[in-house]
Design a protein around this motif. Sequence first.
Motif, short mmCIF file in Angstrom:
data_model
loop_
_atom_site.label_atom_id
_atom_site.label_comp_id
_atom_site.label_asym_id
_atom_site.label_seq_id
_atom_site.Cartn_x
_atom_site.Cartn_y
_atom_site.Cartn_z
N UNK A 215 0.83 -1.21 0.00
CA UNK A 215 0.00 0.00 0.00
C UNK A 215 0.86 1.25 0.00
N UNK A 216 1.94 1.24 0.76
CA UNK A 216 2.83 2.38 0.82
C UNK A 216 3.41 2.68 -0.57
N UNK A 217 3.86 1.64 -1.26
CA UNK A 217 4.43 1.85 -2.59
C UNK A 217 3.36 2.28 -3.59
N UNK A 218 2.20 1.64 -3.55
CA UNK A 218 1.14 1.99 -4.50
C UNK A 218 0.59 3.39 -4.27
N UNK A 219 0.71 3.90 -3.04
CA UNK A 219 0.19 5.24 -2.75
C UNK A 219 0.88 6.31 -3.59
N UNK A 220 2.06 6.00 -4.09
CA UNK A 220 2.77 6.96 -4.94
C UNK A 220 2.66 6.67 -6.42
N UNK A 221 1.77 5.75 -6.80
CA UNK A 221 1.68 5.34 -8.20
C UNK A 221 0.27 5.50 -8.77
N UNK A 222 -0.50 6.42 -8.24
CA UNK A 222 -1.87 6.60 -8.71
C UNK A 222 -1.90 6.84 -10.22
N UNK A 223 -2.77 6.10 -10.92
CA UNK A 223 -2.93 6.27 -12.35
C UNK A 223 -1.92 5.51 -13.19
N UNK A 224 -1.01 4.78 -12.55
CA UNK A 224 0.03 4.05 -13.29
C UNK A 224 -0.33 2.56 -13.39
N UNK A 225 0.21 1.91 -14.42
CA UNK A 225 0.03 0.48 -14.58
C UNK A 225 1.04 -0.24 -13.70
N UNK A 226 0.56 -1.11 -12.84
CA UNK A 226 1.41 -1.81 -11.87
C UNK A 226 1.14 -3.31 -11.93
N UNK A 227 2.20 -4.08 -11.80
CA UNK A 227 2.11 -5.55 -11.78
C UNK A 227 2.72 -6.08 -10.49
N UNK A 228 2.09 -7.11 -9.92
CA UNK A 228 2.62 -7.81 -8.74
C UNK A 228 2.40 -9.30 -8.94
N UNK A 229 3.47 -10.11 -8.79
CA UNK A 229 3.39 -11.56 -8.88
C UNK A 229 3.54 -12.15 -7.49
N UNK A 230 2.54 -12.92 -7.06
CA UNK A 230 2.55 -13.44 -5.69
C UNK A 230 2.43 -14.96 -5.68
N UNK A 231 3.03 -15.64 -4.70
CA UNK A 231 2.72 -17.06 -4.52
C UNK A 231 1.25 -17.22 -4.15
N UNK A 232 0.63 -18.31 -4.61
CA UNK A 232 -0.81 -18.48 -4.36
C UNK A 232 -1.15 -18.50 -2.88
N UNK A 233 -0.20 -18.89 -2.04
CA UNK A 233 -0.45 -19.00 -0.60
C UNK A 233 -0.14 -17.70 0.15
N UNK A 234 0.13 -16.61 -0.57
CA UNK A 234 0.51 -15.36 0.10
C UNK A 234 -0.64 -14.72 0.87
N UNK A 235 -1.87 -15.00 0.48
CA UNK A 235 -3.01 -14.42 1.18
C UNK A 235 -3.30 -12.98 0.78
N UNK A 236 -2.88 -12.59 -0.42
CA UNK A 236 -3.02 -11.20 -0.85
C UNK A 236 -3.94 -11.03 -2.06
N UNK A 237 -4.36 -12.12 -2.68
CA UNK A 237 -5.02 -12.02 -3.98
C UNK A 237 -6.32 -11.22 -3.93
N UNK A 238 -7.21 -11.55 -3.02
CA UNK A 238 -8.49 -10.83 -2.95
C UNK A 238 -8.27 -9.36 -2.62
N UNK A 239 -7.32 -9.09 -1.74
CA UNK A 239 -7.01 -7.70 -1.36
C UNK A 239 -6.49 -6.92 -2.56
N UNK A 240 -5.61 -7.52 -3.35
CA UNK A 240 -5.09 -6.84 -4.53
C UNK A 240 -6.19 -6.59 -5.55
#
Length: 278
Positions: A215-240
């Motif tokens: 969230x801290x990093x994304x707060x400075x990227x409003x309007x930009x195209x961003x990609x994040x690759x996560x392990x399926x067990x990270x527990x972040x998918x729904x939040x992202x």
Amino acid sequence: MDTEAIAFAPFEAHHLDGAVALSREAAWPHRKEDWAMIWALSEGRVALEGDSVVGTAFMTPFGETCATLNLIIVDERMRGRGLGRRLTAAALELAGDRECRLTATADGLPLYEKLGFVATHKIRQHQGITGQIDAPANVKWVGPEALPTLVALDRAAFGANRAALYEALAKEGPFAAIQNGESIVAFAATRPFGRGEVVGPVVAENVDQARDLIAFILSGKQGRFVRIDIPEHAGLSSWLEGLGLAHVGGPIAMVRGATDKSQSAGVRTFALASQALG
């Protein structure tokens, strides 16, 4: 042309343009700069039809015990002739006795299984245009002086020394960190990649820290195209997905020659540096 007539050679700088053209035909997002960064950390093999690049495979070593195989690609018109297998075998030869990791598409899975790789888990690729996100107060940017600590945390999570990778990441973009007193306990990186920017790796003690870092990093990227690759067990998918970063598929993580790299009780990887590098 018969693949027996294909020449194999070490990957060199003058092969970059041909490699980028191959990846564009395959709808990969990689820029020439993305290829060059991985090549600088790796040994590569290129398949040539005359002067034309028709296939590549890289081996990125992390010390003497671990490596990733990556950027394995074959010209579409040359597929089905065993060229991918020969390139992968060449990369494995470069790896020697190291444990080897890679990410495979569903189509590539049978080949890698025949070469001794075992599937471990899925990777979930998330991407999209970032909206307005508030920056958590418990995260701050850190400078190059923090690199030894970040490398040590990554080694505990990943299971190998990736100091050279972190030196390269530091040249591409900044690091954000969470501290407990004077000690850094979790961190994330960001840099340009492909169609926009990528967030990763993210190494943290728990999912709450991982969310705060992202969230801290994304707060400075409003309007930009961003990609994040996560392990399926990270527990972040729904939040992202709730942040507008849609799940768009992802490969399968595989390993060959796995050795015991028991993680410390402290940290684990919540987002990859890239699918190529883990």
